[in-house]
Structure formats: C-alpha cells, structure tokens
Design a protein around this motif. Structure first.
Motif, PDB file in Angstrom:
ATOM      1  N   SER A   1      12.595   3.629   1.094  1.00 58.05           N
ATOM      2  CA  SER A   1      11.668   2.759   0.366  1.00 58.05           C
ATOM      3  C   SER A   1      10.358   2.589   1.129  1.00 58.05           C
ATOM      4  CB  SER A   1      12.310   1.386   0.128  1.00 58.05           C
ATOM      5  OG  SER A   1      11.359   0.482  -0.386  1.00 58.05           O
ATOM      6  N   ASP A   2       9.282   3.173   0.608  1.00 54.71           N
ATOM      7  CA  ASP A   2       7.969   2.989   1.228  1.00 54.71           C
ATOM      8  C   ASP A   2       7.549   1.527   1.182  1.00 54.71           C
ATOM      9  OD1 ASP A   2       7.810   5.664   1.747  1.00 54.71           O
ATOM     10  OD2 ASP A   2       6.469   6.136   0.081  1.00 54.71           O
ATOM     11  N   ALA A   3       7.839   0.858   0.070  1.00 54.66           N
ATOM     12  CA  ALA A   3       7.455  -0.549  -0.083  1.00 54.66           C
ATOM     13  C   ALA A   3       8.105  -1.410   0.992  1.00 54.66           C
ATOM     14  CB  ALA A   3       7.841  -1.048  -1.476  1.00 54.66           C
ATOM     15  N   LEU A   4       9.377  -1.175   1.245  1.00 62.09           N
ATOM     16  CA  LEU A   4      10.087  -1.962   2.247  1.00 62.09           C
ATOM     17  C   LEU A   4       9.615  -1.610   3.652  1.00 62.09           C
ATOM     18  CD1 LEU A   4      12.100  -4.135   2.695  1.00 62.09           C
ATOM     19  CD2 LEU A   4      13.953  -2.472   2.457  1.00 62.09           C
ATOM     20  N   TYR A   5       9.345  -0.332   3.893  1.00 64.94           N
ATOM     21  CA  TYR A   5       8.833   0.079   5.204  1.00 64.94           C
ATOM     22  C   TYR A   5       7.498  -0.597   5.491  1.00 64.94           C
ATOM     23  CZ  TYR A   5       7.970   3.235   9.167  1.00 64.94           C
ATOM     24  OH  TYR A   5       7.729   3.754  10.412  1.00 64.94           O
ATOM     25  N   MET A   6       6.629  -0.634   4.498  1.00 67.20           N
ATOM     26  CA  MET A   6       5.332  -1.287   4.662  1.00 67.20           C
ATOM     27  C   MET A   6       5.494  -2.790   4.874  1.00 67.20           C
ATOM     28  SD  MET A   6       3.022   0.994   4.736  1.00 67.20           S
ATOM     29  CE  MET A   6       1.627  -0.138   4.669  1.00 67.20           C
TER      30      MET A   6
ATOM     31  N   PHE B   1       0.848  -1.187   0.000  1.00 70.63           N
ATOM     32  CA  PHE B   1       0.000   0.000   0.000  1.00 70.63           C
ATOM     33  C   PHE B   1       0.890   1.247   0.000  1.00 70.63           C
ATOM     34  CE2 PHE B   1      -2.777  -3.227   1.670  1.00 70.63           C
ATOM     35  CZ  PHE B   1      -4.033  -2.903   1.172  1.00 70.63           C
ATOM     36  N   PRO B   2       0.728   2.140  -0.976  1.00 69.63           N
ATOM     37  CA  PRO B   2       1.473   3.404  -0.922  1.00 69.63           C
ATOM     38  C   PRO B   2       1.090   4.156   0.348  1.00 69.63           C
ATOM     39  CG  PRO B   2       0.469   3.088  -3.086  1.00 69.63           C
ATOM     40  CD  PRO B   2      -0.113   2.045  -2.182  1.00 69.63           C
ATOM     41  N   THR B   3       2.052   4.837   0.954  1.00 71.65           N
ATOM     42  CA  THR B   3       1.771   5.529   2.213  1.00 71.65           C
ATOM     43  C   THR B   3       0.799   6.691   2.027  1.00 71.65           C
ATOM     44  OG1 THR B   3       3.829   6.787   1.886  1.00 71.65           O
ATOM     45  CG2 THR B   3       3.929   4.861   3.325  1.00 71.65           C
ATOM     46  N   THR B   4       0.465   7.006   0.774  1.00 72.81           N
ATOM     47  CA  THR B   4      -0.581   7.994   0.499  1.00 72.81           C
ATOM     48  C   THR B   4      -1.897   7.620   1.171  1.00 72.81           C
ATOM     49  OG1 THR B   4       0.419   8.442  -1.654  1.00 72.81           O
ATOM     50  CG2 THR B   4      -1.863   9.148  -1.364  1.00 72.81           C
ATOM     51  N   SER B   5      -2.127   6.312   1.342  1.00 64.67           N
ATOM     52  CA  SER B   5      -3.387   5.831   1.919  1.00 64.67           C
ATOM     53  C   SER B   5      -3.144   4.990   3.166  1.00 64.67           C
ATOM     54  CB  SER B   5      -4.174   5.012   0.886  1.00 64.67           C
ATOM     55  OG  SER B   5      -4.464   5.769  -0.259  1.00 64.67           O
TER      56      SER B   5
ATOM     57  N   ARG C   1       9.221   1.933  16.736  1.00 65.93           N
ATOM     58  CA  ARG C   1       9.868   0.628  16.554  1.00 65.93           C
ATOM     59  C   ARG C   1      10.672   0.540  15.265  1.00 65.93           C
ATOM     60  NH1 ARG C   1       9.572  -2.771  21.159  1.00 65.93           N
ATOM     61  NH2 ARG C   1       7.544  -2.445  22.154  1.00 65.93           N
ATOM     62  N   LEU C   2      10.156   1.134  14.184  1.00 68.95           N
ATOM     63  CA  LEU C   2      10.790   0.986  12.869  1.00 68.95           C
ATOM     64  C   LEU C   2      11.493   2.244  12.386  1.00 68.95           C
ATOM     65  CD1 LEU C   2       8.033  -1.007  10.905  1.00 68.95           C
ATOM     66  CD2 LEU C   2       9.990  -1.906  12.192  1.00 68.95           C
ATOM     67  N   GLY C   3      11.358   3.351  13.135  1.00 63.44           N
ATOM     68  CA  GLY C   3      11.911   4.613  12.678  1.00 63.44           C
ATOM     69  C   GLY C   3      10.927   5.346  11.783  1.00 63.44           C
ATOM     70  N   GLU C   4      11.262   6.575  11.443  1.00 62.22           N
ATOM     71  CA  GLU C   4      10.360   7.401  10.651  1.00 62.22           C
ATOM     72  C   GLU C   4      10.216   6.894   9.223  1.00 62.22           C
ATOM     73  OE1 GLU C   4      12.776   8.514  12.514  1.00 62.22           O
ATOM     74  OE2 GLU C   4      11.926   9.944  13.970  1.00 62.22           O
ATOM     75  N   PHE C   5      11.338   6.442   8.628  1.00 62.48           N
ATOM     76  CA  PHE C   5      11.366   5.906   7.268  1.00 62.48           C
ATOM     77  C   PHE C   5      12.252   4.669   7.249  1.00 62.48           C
ATOM     78  CE2 PHE C   5      11.044  10.590   6.311  1.00 62.48           C
ATOM     79  CZ  PHE C   5       9.790  10.564   5.733  1.00 62.48           C
TER      80      PHE C   5
END
Length: 357
Positions: free
Chosen positions: A178-183, A155-159, A169-173
């Motif tokens: 990579s949004d995909a990897l963060y998600m 899911f893109p962080t837009t939504s 726990r995971l940090g800000e980014f």
C-alpha cells in the motif's frame, strides 16, 4: 545523487514515455535503473537505443519473470545513492520535478522525502485532475497531524523522492504494497517538503493495477499477514507512544477498507462494472462498512449506493479542477512510439497552469 527506478514488464511504448520524462531533466546527478522482468518483447532494444544517447541509463533484466513485487524489491536493493524514487512504467514525470527535488534536499538537509501534487489521468473516463491540492507547499514536520493528513490525502509515489533513510527505517514497501499506508508511516516518522508544482502523472487505464480490482483480488490470508507485519513495524519504530498508537489505528483503518472492498466483490460481478475505478479502496471506504451487513440478494442496490457515494465524493473533491482530456492528449497517450518532441507536446496538452487554478 538520485536514482530513478523503473520496473517494467511488456510495456515498451509506455516505458519509452517514462524514460523520456526522466531524461528530459539534464541534471547530471540523476541516474535511471530500468528493471526488466523478462519481457522478451523488444524492451531491451528500446532501452539500448536510449543508452546510446544518455549514459545515465542502466538496464537490468531478470532471467525469468519473478513477479512485480519481487522485481521492484530487486530494483530497490540496487540503489546506492542518497535519494531515490520508483516510477511505474505506465506513469511519467513532469519537467523540472527531479531538479527541484534535488535542490530541496540540498536546502533542507533534515528533510527525508520531497513530494509534489500529482496529475491523475484516467484513460477509462478520459479525464484528468490534480491531486493533493489541499496540501500547502513548504516544510511539514513529522508527527501525528502529518500522519493523519497523509492518510486522508496521500501523495502517490509517482511524485515522491525519498532519502535512503526512509528505506532503511520503513523498508522498501509497506508489507502489503500500500503506497498510501507507506506514505502515512513516512509522514509520521520523518519531516518532508511539499513542492508547489505538479511532479508527475499517474495514469489509470484498463490494464493498470488500480483498474483491475487491485486490493479486492488479493488473498485474504496474505493481507492478514501483511497487516500483522506492518503493525510490528510500527511497534518497533523509535517514536513516542502517542504516535505509535495513532499509526496503529491508521494501519487498522487502511486494512478495514481493503477487507471492505473484498466484501463488495462478493456481492457483485466485477466484469459487469463499466467504471472499475469506482471500486478503488479509497472509494469503497466511505460506504464499505455497509457491506458487512447487506445480504447478497440486494447486491444491485448496494452497487448503486457505492457508485452514488463515489460520484458525490468525486464531485466534491475534483469539481474545481477535473477536466476532459483533449484529442491531442488522447492521441499522445495512445501508446505509440514517442520522441522528446512528442513528450513535450503531451505535457503542453495538459495545460498545467490552468489545472492548478
């Protein structure tokens, strides 16, 4: 309480649209932080006009341009609410998303992020489609299966609205951005909820990061460092070893695709490509491994192969819901001044009910 962070730099008209999309939701539990990276182009005055009508909007201006990443991190450091999200100034939310996300957090207190299908809108090929339709709505548990699935269809962080524990726990980014990897990491670590209606619109245009070569233009040493940092984060997570192992593999796979995209750029002239979205990391991933062996002398054949693979993948994934943008939508997205009536007309022009079918 939920904070919407909007980092911005010299996109006053687009910022106006993003702000309208947030304040169209009248929920008093929402506040907006506009983080201006020293635009000096009338952005401050536009935000001031919004502030006169809506006291939920707060404006922060850097004394100098500190870079997009630093500006985003600074914006996130100001968050003092339990929930938050980051909205790019060139994207926008859909009516009701924030209200539904807040309601979901109240009804499911163990959930740590709420996400929704996203409209992918391209001003490059003048089309739009719905992403993440392969996800079922409802509660999803943390774990290996959720991480794998998010890696395949994130899911893109837009939504996406996050609980503050995700940040702690995971940090800000993700270290490389990579949004995909963060998600993917978030889905492995936390339970989450998927809404059944689209939450936002991700807009790809000639000036966007995605369409400008994105990862393929990053410095390789920077990427090696960020990969090591993300691997270290995974190793430090308080999760079972099986999940740690799977997350490590997914991190490695993500960065392999990134390095593949850099190799592709070594074979071709990016400026000659008519559709730069063909070279997104996700598109290259399917055929990127081939670039590790192909010599430069057959770069044109390689380019044709990549574009063909992208077309096949797109046709398979998007043929059921990909549509051409109407003239009304294109006019609304042209970047001119916009008021709330214009914004509602833009949303109506997307025919969301038909897109979901």
């Amino acid at each position: 309480m939920l904070t919407v962070i909007i980092p911005t730099y010299r996109r006053p008209s687009l910022l106006q649209r993003a702000l309208l999309s947030v304040i169209s939701d009248k929920d008093s539990d929402i506040q907006v932080h506009v983080c201006d990276n020293h635009s000096e182009d009338g952005t401050k005055e536009i935000v001031a006009n919004f502030q006169e009508k809506d006291k939920r909007i707060f404006y922060f201006e850097n004394k100098e341009n500190i870079g997009a990443r630093a500006n985003g991190l600074l914006g996130l450091s100001r968050v003092d609410t339990e929930q938050y999200m980051v909205l790019s100034d060139d994207d926008f939310l859909l009516p009701g998303f924030l209200k539904e996300a807040i309601k979901t957090f109240r009804e499911h207190p163990d959930v740590r992020f709420v996400c929704a299908p996203t409209i992918h809108l391209s001003l490059i090929d003048k089309t739009f489609s719905m992403g993440c339709l392969d996800w079922s709505s409802g509660l999803h548990p943390a774990g290996v299966q959720s991480a794998r699935r998010m890696h395949h269809s994130h899911f893109p962080t837009t939504s996406v609205v996050f609980h503050e524990e995700v940040k702690s726990r995971l940090g800000e980014f993700e270290s490389g951005g990579s949004d995909a990897l963060y998600m993917t990491l978030a889905a492995g670590r936390f339970p989450f909820y998927v809404l059944n209606k689209p939450g936002g619109v991700f807009v790809a245009h000639a000036g966007s990061y995605t369409a400008s070569g994105s990862w393929a233009r990053e410095d390789s040493m920077f990427l090696y460092r960020t990969m090591a940092q993300t691997m270290g984060l995974v190793n430090a997570l308080d999760v079972p070893d099986e999940l740690k192992g799977e997350l490590s593999l997914l991190v490695a796979d993500t960065y392999n695709k990134i390095f593949d995209s850099i190799r592709v750029f070594g074979y071709i002239n990016y400026e000659e490509i008519k559709n730069p979205l063909a070279f997104s990391t996700s598109s290259i991933g399917a055929v990127g491994v081939l670039t590790r062996r192909f010599p430069a002398k057959i770069r044109k054949s390689l380019l044709q192969l990549i574009l063909f693979a992208k077309k096949v993948a797109e046709d398979k994934a998007l043929s059921k819901n990909k549509r051409n943008l109407s003239e009304n939508a294109l006019d609304s997205l042209s970047g001119g001044a916009m008021d709330m009536a214009d914004f509602k007309a833009l949303v109506d022009s997307l025919h969301l009910d038909e897109t979901r079918k």
